[in-house]
Motif scaffolding. Structure first.
Motif, mmCIF file in Angstrom:
data_model
loop_
_atom_site.group_PDB
_atom_site.id
_atom_site.type_symbol
_atom_site.label_atom_id
_atom_site.label_comp_id
_atom_site.label_asym_id
_atom_site.label_seq_id
_atom_site.Cartn_x
_atom_site.Cartn_y
_atom_site.Cartn_z
ATOM 1 N N ALA A 18 -23.807 -16.523 -15.465
ATOM 2 C CA ALA A 18 -25.189 -16.459 -15.937
ATOM 3 C C ALA A 18 -25.445 -15.002 -16.318
ATOM 4 C CB ALA A 18 -26.148 -16.897 -14.836
ATOM 5 N N LEU A 77 -32.767 -18.323 -13.102
ATOM 6 C CA LEU A 77 -31.532 -18.887 -12.553
ATOM 7 C C LEU A 77 -31.744 -20.286 -11.984
ATOM 8 C CD1 LEU A 77 -30.053 -15.744 -10.752
ATOM 9 C CD2 LEU A 77 -29.429 -16.676 -12.987
ATOM 10 N N ILE A 79 -23.301 -21.669 -10.182
ATOM 11 C CA ILE A 79 -23.166 -20.392 -10.896
ATOM 12 C C ILE A 79 -22.154 -19.558 -10.113
ATOM 13 C CG2 ILE A 79 -24.334 -18.286 -11.650
ATOM 14 C CD1 ILE A 79 -26.981 -19.926 -11.582
ATOM 15 N N ILE A 138 -31.001 -23.385 -14.196
ATOM 16 C CA ILE A 138 -29.633 -23.677 -14.631
ATOM 17 C C ILE A 138 -29.059 -24.830 -13.808
ATOM 18 C CG2 ILE A 138 -27.280 -22.773 -14.848
ATOM 19 C CD1 ILE A 138 -28.561 -19.967 -15.114
ATOM 20 N N VAL A 192 -29.593 -16.044 -19.863
ATOM 21 C CA VAL A 192 -30.814 -16.061 -19.069
ATOM 22 C C VAL A 192 -31.706 -14.932 -19.567
ATOM 23 C CG1 VAL A 192 -31.822 -15.915 -16.759
ATOM 24 C CG2 VAL A 192 -29.543 -16.923 -17.060
#
Length: 138
Positions: free
Chosen positions: A23, A69, A76, A72, A53
């Motif tokens: 990310a 975050l 990650i 998502i 992001v």
């Protein structure tokens, strides 16, 4: 006990040699910014999946963007931070909250307290350097 973070070369080597989902916070389509160059390097040279992001949640390099975050889907592996040092603590806290495995604070991005929080939460931490500088491994 206010110890300064020291990057671990084995951690850097593992993060850059293990394909994962990165990310990239602060990734935009602005060619004047360094983030797109590094994200392209991560994707094209190191086979990482890139997840943009940014506050605008814009699509970058053909990948749909997210505003934070928590938006998502899925795991990650690394949260790569291209944000001002004064703002990175919040991003690190988000990374901890979503269960990211590592945070990478780019060159010039330094927050000792955030690095300590991430380490205490079990995340790998790399701070004040860039994947393109570290690869191939120093």
């Amino acid at each position: 006990m206010d110890t300064q973070h020291v990057n671990n070369s084995a951690t850097i080597r593992r993060l850059l040699s293990t394909p994962g989902r990165w990310a990239v916070v602060g990734l935009t389509n602005n060619p004047a910014r360094v983030a797109p160059t590094i994200a392209r390097f991560l994707r094209d040279e190191l086979s990482m999946q890139i997840i943009p992001v940014s506050l605008g949640a814009e699509t970058v390099m053909g990948e749909p963007g997210f505003a934070k975050l928590a938006d998502i889907p899925g795991p990650i592996d690394v949260v790569d931070c291209f944000v001002n040092s004064s703002k990175v603590g919040d991003i690190v806290d988000q990374a901890i909250a979503v269960g990211a495995k590592a945070v990478w604070l780019q060159l010039g991005v330094i927050d000792e307290a955030a690095a300590r929080r991430a380490k205490d939460a079990g995340l790998d931490v790399v701070m004040d350097t860039c994947p393109k500088i570290e690869y191939p491994f120093r």
